[in-house]
Design an enzyme around this catalytic site. Sequence first.
Site, PDB file in Angstrom:
ATOM      1  N   GLY A   1       1.307  -1.456  -0.039  1.00 38.23           N
ATOM      2  CA  GLY A   1       0.279   0.126   0.101  1.00 38.23           C
ATOM      3  C   GLY A   1       0.378   1.391   0.151  1.00 38.23           C
ATOM      4  O   GLY A   1       0.637   2.315   0.612  1.00 38.23           O
TER       5      GLY A   1
ATOM      6  N   LEU B   1       1.655   3.526  -2.090  1.00 39.52           N
ATOM      7  CA  LEU B   1       1.765   4.724  -3.102  1.00 39.52           C
ATOM      8  C   LEU B   1       0.602   5.378  -2.574  1.00 39.52           C
ATOM      9  O   LEU B   1       0.264   6.039  -3.246  1.00 39.52           O
ATOM     10  CB  LEU B   1       1.172   4.126  -4.332  1.00 39.52           C
ATOM     11  CG  LEU B   1       1.984   3.873  -5.225  1.00 39.52           C
ATOM     12  CD1 LEU B   1       1.441   3.284  -6.455  1.00 39.52           C
ATOM     13  CD2 LEU B   1       3.349   4.189  -5.021  1.00 39.52           C
ATOM     14  N   GLY B   2      -0.240   5.075  -0.762  1.00 41.78           N
ATOM     15  CA  GLY B   2      -1.330   5.209  -0.156  1.00 41.78           C
ATOM     16  C   GLY B   2      -1.058   6.785  -0.099  1.00 41.78           C
ATOM     17  O   GLY B   2       0.178   7.024   0.061  1.00 41.78           O
ATOM     18  N   GLN B   3      -2.159   7.137   1.186  1.00 42.60           N
ATOM     19  CA  GLN B   3      -1.551   8.821   1.965  1.00 42.60           C
ATOM     20  C   GLN B   3      -0.615   8.530   2.089  1.00 42.60           C
ATOM     21  O   GLN B   3       0.147   9.364   2.945  1.00 42.60           O
ATOM     22  CB  GLN B   3      -3.113   9.444   2.582  1.00 42.60           C
ATOM     23  CG  GLN B   3      -3.132  10.194   2.850  1.00 42.60           C
ATOM     24  CD  GLN B   3      -4.318  10.384   3.365  1.00 42.60           C
ATOM     25  OE1 GLN B   3      -4.810  10.026   4.245  1.00 42.60           O
ATOM     26  NE2 GLN B   3      -4.181  11.924   4.280  1.00 42.60           N
TER      27      GLN B   3
ATOM     28  N   ASP C   1       2.443  -1.823  -4.408  1.00 41.65           N
ATOM     29  CA  ASP C   1       0.773  -1.941  -4.316  1.00 41.65           C
ATOM     30  C   ASP C   1       0.597  -2.263  -5.742  1.00 41.65           C
ATOM     31  O   ASP C   1       0.794  -2.832  -6.230  1.00 41.65           O
ATOM     32  CB  ASP C   1       0.608  -0.337  -4.489  1.00 41.65           C
ATOM     33  CG  ASP C   1      -1.198   0.908  -3.872  1.00 41.65           C
ATOM     34  OD1 ASP C   1      -0.107   1.264  -2.973  1.00 41.65           O
ATOM     35  OD2 ASP C   1      -1.652   0.346  -4.887  1.00 41.65           O
ATOM     36  N   ILE C   2      -0.826  -1.609  -5.769  1.00 40.50           N
ATOM     37  CA  ILE C   2      -1.572  -2.972  -6.121  1.00 40.50           C
ATOM     38  C   ILE C   2      -1.144  -2.017  -8.119  1.00 40.50           C
ATOM     39  O   ILE C   2      -1.731  -2.720  -8.468  1.00 40.50           O
ATOM     40  CB  ILE C   2      -3.404  -2.788  -6.466  1.00 40.50           C
ATOM     41  CG1 ILE C   2      -3.729  -3.898  -7.001  1.00 40.50           C
ATOM     42  CG2 ILE C   2      -3.886  -1.217  -6.528  1.00 40.50           C
ATOM     43  CD1 ILE C   2      -4.943  -4.518  -6.152  1.00 40.50           C
TER      44      ILE C   2
ATOM     45  N   ASN D   1      -0.274  -7.216  -5.600  1.00 42.76           N
ATOM     46  CA  ASN D   1      -1.882  -7.533  -5.027  1.00 42.76           C
ATOM     47  C   ASN D   1      -2.215  -8.133  -3.771  1.00 42.76           C
ATOM     48  O   ASN D   1      -1.687  -9.860  -3.768  1.00 42.76           O
ATOM     49  CB  ASN D   1      -3.132  -8.402  -5.950  1.00 42.76           C
ATOM     50  CG  ASN D   1      -4.332  -8.234  -5.524  1.00 42.76           C
ATOM     51  OD1 ASN D   1      -4.708  -8.264  -4.267  1.00 42.76           O
ATOM     52  ND2 ASN D   1      -5.281  -8.374  -6.248  1.00 42.76           N
TER      53      ASN D   1
ATOM     54  N   TYR E   1     -15.632  -1.042   7.267  1.00 41.43           N
ATOM     55  CA  TYR E   1     -14.539  -0.542   7.617  1.00 41.43           C
ATOM     56  C   TYR E   1     -14.737  -0.964   8.614  1.00 41.43           C
ATOM     57  O   TYR E   1     -13.351  -1.424   9.740  1.00 41.43           O
ATOM     58  CB  TYR E   1     -13.803   0.962   7.321  1.00 41.43           C
ATOM     59  CG  TYR E   1     -12.908   1.603   7.509  1.00 41.43           C
ATOM     60  CD1 TYR E   1     -11.845   0.840   6.510  1.00 41.43           C
ATOM     61  CD2 TYR E   1     -12.753   2.229   8.542  1.00 41.43           C
ATOM     62  CE1 TYR E   1     -10.516   1.590   6.641  1.00 41.43           C
ATOM     63  CE2 TYR E   1     -11.397   2.819   8.622  1.00 41.43           C
ATOM     64  CZ  TYR E   1     -10.835   2.760   8.064  1.00 41.43           C
ATOM     65  OH  TYR E   1      -9.410   3.373   8.429  1.00 41.43           O
TER      66      TYR E   1
ATOM     67  N   LYS F   1     -11.407  -3.422  11.188  1.00 40.55           N
ATOM     68  CA  LYS F   1     -10.261  -3.257  11.577  1.00 40.55           C
ATOM     69  C   LYS F   1     -10.550  -3.981  12.793  1.00 40.55           C
ATOM     70  O   LYS F   1     -10.055  -4.594  13.756  1.00 40.55           O
ATOM     71  CB  LYS F   1     -10.628  -2.053  11.220  1.00 40.55           C
ATOM     72  CG  LYS F   1     -10.373  -0.539  10.352  1.00 40.55           C
ATOM     73  CD  LYS F   1      -8.610  -0.787  10.431  1.00 40.55           C
ATOM     74  CE  LYS F   1      -8.480   0.126   9.071  1.00 40.55           C
ATOM     75  NZ  LYS F   1      -6.484  -0.576   8.701  1.00 40.55           N
TER      76      LYS F   1
HETATM   77  P1  NAD Z   1      -4.877   5.363   1.202  1.00 41.02           P
HETATM   78  O1  NAD Z   1      -5.951   4.297   0.349  1.00 41.02           O
HETATM   79  O2  NAD Z   1      -4.232   6.456   0.599  1.00 41.02           O
HETATM   80  O3  NAD Z   1      -3.774   3.736   0.629  1.00 41.02           O
HETATM   81  C1  NAD Z   1      -4.344   2.296   0.578  1.00 41.02           C
HETATM   82  C2  NAD Z   1      -3.412   1.870  -0.766  1.00 41.02           C
HETATM   83  O4  NAD Z   1      -3.465   0.683  -0.772  1.00 41.02           O
HETATM   84  C3  NAD Z   1      -3.780   2.662  -2.141  1.00 41.02           C
HETATM   85  O5  NAD Z   1      -2.299   3.404  -2.630  1.00 41.02           O
HETATM   86  C4  NAD Z   1      -4.311   1.358  -2.959  1.00 41.02           C
HETATM   87  O6  NAD Z   1      -3.786   1.333  -4.207  1.00 41.02           O
HETATM   88  C5  NAD Z   1      -3.746  -0.182  -2.272  1.00 41.02           C
HETATM   89  N1  NAD Z   1      -4.240  -0.860  -2.193  1.00 41.02           N
HETATM   90  C6  NAD Z   1      -5.729  -1.154  -2.418  1.00 41.02           C
HETATM   91  N2  NAD Z   1      -5.836  -2.586  -3.118  1.00 41.02           N
HETATM   92  C7  NAD Z   1      -4.485  -3.247  -2.857  1.00 41.02           C
HETATM   93  C8  NAD Z   1      -4.561  -4.203  -2.891  1.00 41.02           C
HETATM   94  N3  NAD Z   1      -5.300  -5.069  -3.505  1.00 41.02           N
HETATM   95  N4  NAD Z   1      -3.157  -4.748  -2.662  1.00 41.02           N
HETATM   96  C9  NAD Z   1      -2.294  -3.984  -3.097  1.00 41.02           C
HETATM   97  N5  NAD Z   1      -2.248  -2.662  -2.606  1.00 41.02           N
HETATM   98  C10 NAD Z   1      -3.630  -2.440  -2.673  1.00 41.02           C
HETATM   99  O7  NAD Z   1      -5.631   4.338   2.613  1.00 41.02           O
HETATM  100  P2  NAD Z   1      -4.375   5.136   3.384  1.00 41.02           P
HETATM  101  O8  NAD Z   1      -4.824   6.686   4.357  1.00 41.02           O
HETATM  102  O9  NAD Z   1      -2.226   6.098   3.288  1.00 41.02           O
HETATM  103  O10 NAD Z   1      -4.723   4.209   4.841  1.00 41.02           O
HETATM  104  C11 NAD Z   1      -3.297   3.637   4.881  1.00 41.02           C
HETATM  105  C12 NAD Z   1      -3.855   2.646   6.194  1.00 41.02           C
HETATM  106  O11 NAD Z   1      -3.739   3.400   7.412  1.00 41.02           O
HETATM  107  C13 NAD Z   1      -4.908   1.869   5.446  1.00 41.02           C
HETATM  108  O12 NAD Z   1      -4.828   0.383   6.562  1.00 41.02           O
HETATM  109  C14 NAD Z   1      -5.858   2.671   6.859  1.00 41.02           C
HETATM  110  O13 NAD Z   1      -7.379   1.655   7.233  1.00 41.02           O
HETATM  111  C15 NAD Z   1      -5.424   3.096   7.968  1.00 41.02           C
HETATM  112  N6  NAD Z   1      -5.802   4.442   8.145  1.00 41.02           N
HETATM  113  C16 NAD Z   1      -5.541   5.787   7.425  1.00 41.02           C
HETATM  114  C17 NAD Z   1      -5.967   6.700   8.285  1.00 41.02           C
HETATM  115  C18 NAD Z   1      -6.431   8.127   7.136  1.00 41.02           C
HETATM  116  O14 NAD Z   1      -6.692   9.164   7.546  1.00 41.02           O
HETATM  117  N7  NAD Z   1      -6.149   7.981   5.791  1.00 41.02           N
HETATM  118  C19 NAD Z   1      -6.956   6.550   9.271  1.00 41.02           C
HETATM  119  C20 NAD Z   1      -7.065   5.660  10.207  1.00 41.02           C
HETATM  120  C21 NAD Z   1      -5.901   4.228   9.843  1.00 41.02           C
END
Ligand code: NAD
Length: 319
Positions: free
Chosen positions: A11, A13-15, A37-38, A55, A145, A149
Amino acid sequence: MRNKSKILVIGALGQMGTELTAALREKYGWQNVLGADIHPATAELQEKGPYFKLNVLNKTMLGRVVSNLNVGQIYHLAAVLSANSETDPFRAWEINMQGLLNVLHVSRKYQMDKVFWPSSIAIFGPASMRAACPQHVGGDPMTVYGIGKQAGEFWCRYYYQQYGLDVRSIRFPGLVSYTAKPGGGTTDYAVEIFDAAVQTGSYQCYLKENTGLPMMYMPDAIRATLELMESPEDKLSVRTSYNLAAINFTPRELAAEITKHIPDFKISYSPDHRQHIADSWPSSIDDRFARHEWGWRPKFKLSDMVSDMLCHLRKEVYA
Ligand code: NAD
């Protein structure tokens, strides 16, 4: 990390993954931190360090990556976030739950030193305490969600107790950052508002003005993750997930702080389905276990976060 020297971020590439991968690379060396990442690998991504498409639902591929590339720690961040999960609950459940189970299974099989997996304040709900929500309280999640969790926290504890897998976790509040777009959570407004303030000078908020929620600036969240992962194992009593707190604010309070920097900034309110989710969450969190056991202290207050966000957006994103 014994003979297994690599860290895998799923993951990436996520936030959160974007900033956590960069922080881990700075700390442990860019070649030792594998981003996955996916999304397909691009030349631009691979310039920053090792990256490949994975994935997390493909357990065989995950196992191959971990065993062939000498992985000793996994940070599993891949997920579908709260608001997006409600649009397709069964897909979200599969990615969020089966993804975690695959990571736990592979981590046990290949004897990871440590695993990190983030939980969320979404485990709380209407029956939880609204203010200073305590660490040890039954969850009451209203969203798919949050249900995932909550179940995931118990799976992490199960793997620790039954198999000795050192899984560590934090219940993050809403995260605010400027490097990557938010991924469809209920607290995304607190990121979107900054882009709108800088680009157009106005923002229509999907939550009511007085919706108080626990939030955190990303640099604090990244530091917390690194500090928890570096803590001695015998200091940690919470094997579900640690409550963590930093800043509590409402959309009106955030807008007022932005107005100190952009006097003409205007906000309006048009609550949508996300209001219902936000209303079920606590407005503040009691994080005394994280403070006592591994010394957690937030650095960014609301005013610090707003100044820093606007400064980076103006200099780096909308220059
Ligand atoms: P995000 O949605 O920005 O990033 C998630 C990443 O996972 C994405 O880049 C997506 O492409 C990748 N992904 C999705 N499905 C996939 C798969 N099957 N295989 C591989 N990669 C895959 O989320 P985030 O904000 O970076 O959150 C990261 C973690 O922190 C998560 O577990 C989220 O629940 C947790 N979290 C986030 C927040 C928030 O405010 N951002 C708050 C509490 C908890």
